[in-house]
Design a protein around this motif. Structure first.
Motif, PDB file in Angstrom:
ATOM      1  N   PRO A 171       0.818  -1.221   0.000  1.00 10.03           N
ATOM      2  CA  PRO A 171       0.000   0.000   0.000  1.00 10.03           C
ATOM      3  C   PRO A 171       0.848   1.266   0.000  1.00 10.03           C
ATOM      4  N   LEU A 172       0.584   2.150  -0.955  1.00 14.78           N
ATOM      5  CA  LEU A 172       1.325   3.395  -1.084  1.00 14.78           C
ATOM      6  C   LEU A 172       0.530   4.609  -0.600  1.00 14.78           C
ATOM      7  N   GLY A 173      -0.804   4.554  -0.686  1.00 13.82           N
ATOM      8  CA  GLY A 173      -1.586   5.709  -0.260  1.00 13.82           C
ATOM      9  C   GLY A 173      -3.070   5.474  -0.435  1.00 13.82           C
ATOM     10  N   LEU A 174      -3.861   6.320   0.212  1.00 14.84           N
ATOM     11  CA  LEU A 174      -5.316   6.272   0.129  1.00 14.84           C
ATOM     12  C   LEU A 174      -5.832   7.583  -0.449  1.00 14.84           C
ATOM     13  N   VAL A 175      -6.877   7.487  -1.269  1.00 15.31           N
ATOM     14  CA  VAL A 175      -7.510   8.664  -1.879  1.00 15.31           C
ATOM     15  C   VAL A 175      -9.004   8.592  -1.598  1.00 15.31           C
ATOM     16  N   LEU A 176      -9.578   9.702  -1.157  1.00  9.18           N
ATOM     17  CA  LEU A 176     -11.023   9.812  -0.961  1.00  9.18           C
ATOM     18  C   LEU A 176     -11.582  10.664  -2.090  1.00  9.18           C
ATOM     19  N   LYS A 177     -12.380  10.059  -2.949  1.00 10.28           N
ATOM     20  CA  LYS A 177     -12.935  10.753  -4.118  1.00 10.28           C
ATOM     21  C   LYS A 177     -14.453  10.591  -4.109  1.00 10.28           C
ATOM     22  N   GLY A 178     -15.185  11.710  -3.958  1.00 18.13           N
ATOM     23  CA  GLY A 178     -16.641  11.654  -3.994  1.00 18.13           C
ATOM     24  C   GLY A 178     -17.239  10.708  -2.972  1.00 18.13           C
ATOM     25  N   GLY A 179     -16.605  10.618  -1.793  1.00 15.36           N
ATOM     26  CA  GLY A 179     -17.109   9.735  -0.756  1.00 15.36           C
ATOM     27  C   GLY A 179     -16.672   8.294  -0.891  1.00 15.36           C
ATOM     28  N   ILE A 180     -15.829   7.981  -1.872  1.00 15.58           N
ATOM     29  CA  ILE A 180     -15.370   6.601  -2.110  1.00 15.58           C
ATOM     30  C   ILE A 180     -13.868   6.529  -1.844  1.00 15.58           C
ATOM     31  N   TRP A 181     -13.454   5.528  -1.072  1.00 16.37           N
ATOM     32  CA  TRP A 181     -12.041   5.341  -0.757  1.00 16.37           C
ATOM     33  C   TRP A 181     -11.377   4.443  -1.799  1.00 16.37           C
ATOM     34  N   TYR A 182     -10.184   4.869  -2.244  1.00 15.21           N
ATOM     35  CA  TYR A 182      -9.369   4.088  -3.171  1.00 15.21           C
ATOM     36  C   TYR A 182      -7.988   3.866  -2.552  1.00 15.21           C
ATOM     37  N   LEU A 183      -7.461   2.654  -2.745  1.00 12.09           N
ATOM     38  CA  LEU A 183      -6.102   2.334  -2.333  1.00 12.09           C
ATOM     39  C   LEU A 183      -5.204   2.321  -3.556  1.00 12.09           C
ATOM     40  N   ILE A 184      -4.095   3.021  -3.455  1.00 11.69           N
ATOM     41  CA  ILE A 184      -3.056   2.974  -4.492  1.00 11.69           C
ATOM     42  C   ILE A 184      -1.958   2.066  -3.948  1.00 11.69           C
ATOM     43  N   ALA A 185      -1.634   1.008  -4.697  1.00 14.22           N
ATOM     44  CA  ALA A 185      -0.694   0.021  -4.170  1.00 14.22           C
ATOM     45  C   ALA A 185       0.142  -0.587  -5.284  1.00 14.22           C
ATOM     46  N   LEU A 186       1.298  -1.069  -4.901  1.00 10.16           N
ATOM     47  CA  LEU A 186       2.150  -1.849  -5.809  1.00 10.16           C
ATOM     48  C   LEU A 186       1.695  -3.300  -5.776  1.00 10.16           C
ATOM     49  N   ALA A 187       1.465  -3.855  -6.955  1.00  5.29           N
ATOM     50  CA  ALA A 187       1.096  -5.268  -7.058  1.00  5.29           C
ATOM     51  C   ALA A 187       1.640  -5.798  -8.378  1.00  5.29           C
ATOM     52  N   ASP A 188       2.357  -6.905  -8.325  1.00  2.00           N
ATOM     53  CA  ASP A 188       2.950  -7.492  -9.538  1.00  2.00           C
ATOM     54  C   ASP A 188       3.811  -6.470 -10.278  1.00  2.00           C
ATOM     55  N   ASP A 189       4.591  -5.709  -9.514  1.00  2.00           N
ATOM     56  CA  ASP A 189       5.534  -4.736 -10.076  1.00  2.00           C
ATOM     57  C   ASP A 189       4.856  -3.605 -10.841  1.00  2.00           C
ATOM     58  N   ALA A 190       3.584  -3.346 -10.567  1.00  2.08           N
ATOM     59  CA  ALA A 190       2.874  -2.234 -11.212  1.00  2.08           C
ATOM     60  C   ALA A 190       2.068  -1.501 -10.142  1.00  2.08           C
ATOM     61  N   VAL A 191       1.933  -0.187 -10.317  1.00  2.00           N
ATOM     62  CA  VAL A 191       1.100   0.591  -9.405  1.00  2.00           C
ATOM     63  C   VAL A 191      -0.347   0.474  -9.877  1.00  2.00           C
ATOM     64  N   ARG A 192      -1.229   0.036  -8.991  1.00  2.00           N
ATOM     65  CA  ARG A 192      -2.629  -0.205  -9.336  1.00  2.00           C
ATOM     66  C   ARG A 192      -3.542   0.553  -8.373  1.00  2.00           C
TER      67      ARG A 192
END
Length: 337
Positions: A171-192
């Motif tokens: 896990p690299l960071g969390l984003v709150l957009k329009g009331g919805i939480w998103y996780l930005i994370a490294l997985a399989d050598d790609a940021v997803r």
């Protein structure tokens, strides 16, 4: 724990002035009896707390007394970035930490600035979620947030549109957009990007990872959002809008609708204007444009105009049939089932 509570009680009285026992109990999430015991403990330690009887009574500090015991813990300092978002801070498990940090910051401010900070808080409030939509249930948000803070690898089960997938993510960071939480994370050598509400399982592995050098969460999110919008909005609809339709367009289509209106030509003698609006696929655009109702006419492309016309025809036939059934004698109606 009690030492932290006594400090919080002291800062509440210092920042807010006179407070009643029930008010303090609500802030500290304890019983009124515990508040009385804590006030006695403060007095015994030399803090000049006055007790005032009567309907307007309560507890207050002696005039002129101020403490400077306001050092922030690491967690409290980190929580201040969410100072304008008490709801999301609570979802992240930082509600009490944030409240404590805010009290300490207020206590450390000179009196004039502290009063100004209180006025701002009284007059401005940020409500992140969108209207008329319940927030996503996010049972694993606190665990994900902890992994973000501590740089811990997570073992997850995630529900995608095409089925579930199991992955280890960093896990690299969390984003709150329009009331919805998103996780930005490294997985399989790609940021997803992952929607936190779609995690079906989250388990800490105990493994710590190193963040990629130079990764900027805000830059990543901005660039990803732009790419997604460009990929989704692959066509342009030509519309005629009534005066009321012109008001509805930015309400229904946000910034894209506002930009389309800004580029529109002059209205005709009936007040209608023509606009060009970026839209998604034909099926999605048909549903979106139907929300404008009779206040809009699709002029093109031909396929989209035909799709909207067909949808309107189906609706008209359905409601005609419903009206016919409602007008028929009850004996002539088909039995249910």
């Amino acid at each position: 724990m009690r030492a932290d509570r006594l400090l919080t009680l002291l800062l509440l009285l210092q920042n807010r002035g006179r407070m009643t026992a029930p008010q303090l109990a609500a802030e500290l999430e304890v019983s009124v009896r515990t508040v009385y015991r804590d006030v006695e403990a403060l007095g015994a330690s030399g803090v000049p707390v006055r007790t005032e009887r009567g309907p307007q009574g309560g507890f207050r500090l002696v005039e002129g007394y101020r403490t400077r015991l306001t050092g922030l813990t690491d967690a409290e300092a980190g929580s201040l970035v969410l100072a304008g978002l008490p709801g999301p801070a609570g979802e992240l498990g930082l509600g009490a930490v944030l409240a404590s940090a805010q009290l300490k910051v207020e206590a450390a401010l000179p009196e004039g600035l502290a009063e100004q900070a209180r006025r701002v808080r009284e007059r401005f409030h940020l409500d992140a979620p969108a209207w008329f939509r319940d927030a996503d249930p996010v049972p694993y948000l606190a665990a994900v947030a902890r992994a973000v803070w501590e740089r811990r690898v997570l073992r997850t089960r995630y529900a995608r549109w095409r089925g579930e997938v199991r992955r280890e993510v960093r896990p690299l960071g969390l984003v709150l957009k329009g009331g919805i939480w998103y996780l930005i994370a490294l997985a399989d050598d790609a940021v997803r990007t992952y929607r936190v509400s779609r995690f079906q399982e989250v388990e800490e592995t105990g493994e710590e990872f190193t963040r990629p050098a130079g990764f900027d969460l805000a830059v990543y999110w901005t660039e990803t959002s732009r790419r997604l919008e460009a990929a989704l909005r692959q066509d342009t609809a030509r519309l005629r809008l009534s005066p009321r339709g012109r008001k509805l367009l930015p309400m229904q289509f946000g910034a894209a609708g506002a930009r389309a209106l800004a580029a529109a030509g002059p209205p005709d003698e009936d007040g209608w204007v023509e606009v060009e609006l970026p839209v998604e696929s034909e099926a999605v655009a048909t549903g979106d444009l139907l929300r404008l109702g009779v206040e809009a006419e699709v002029l093109g492309p031909p396929g989209l105009r035909r799709a909207v016309a067909e949808a309107v025809a189906v609706l008209a036939a359905r409601y005609d049939a419903a009206r016919y059934d409602a007008d028929r004698p009850e004996a002539d109606r088909p039995e249910a089932g």
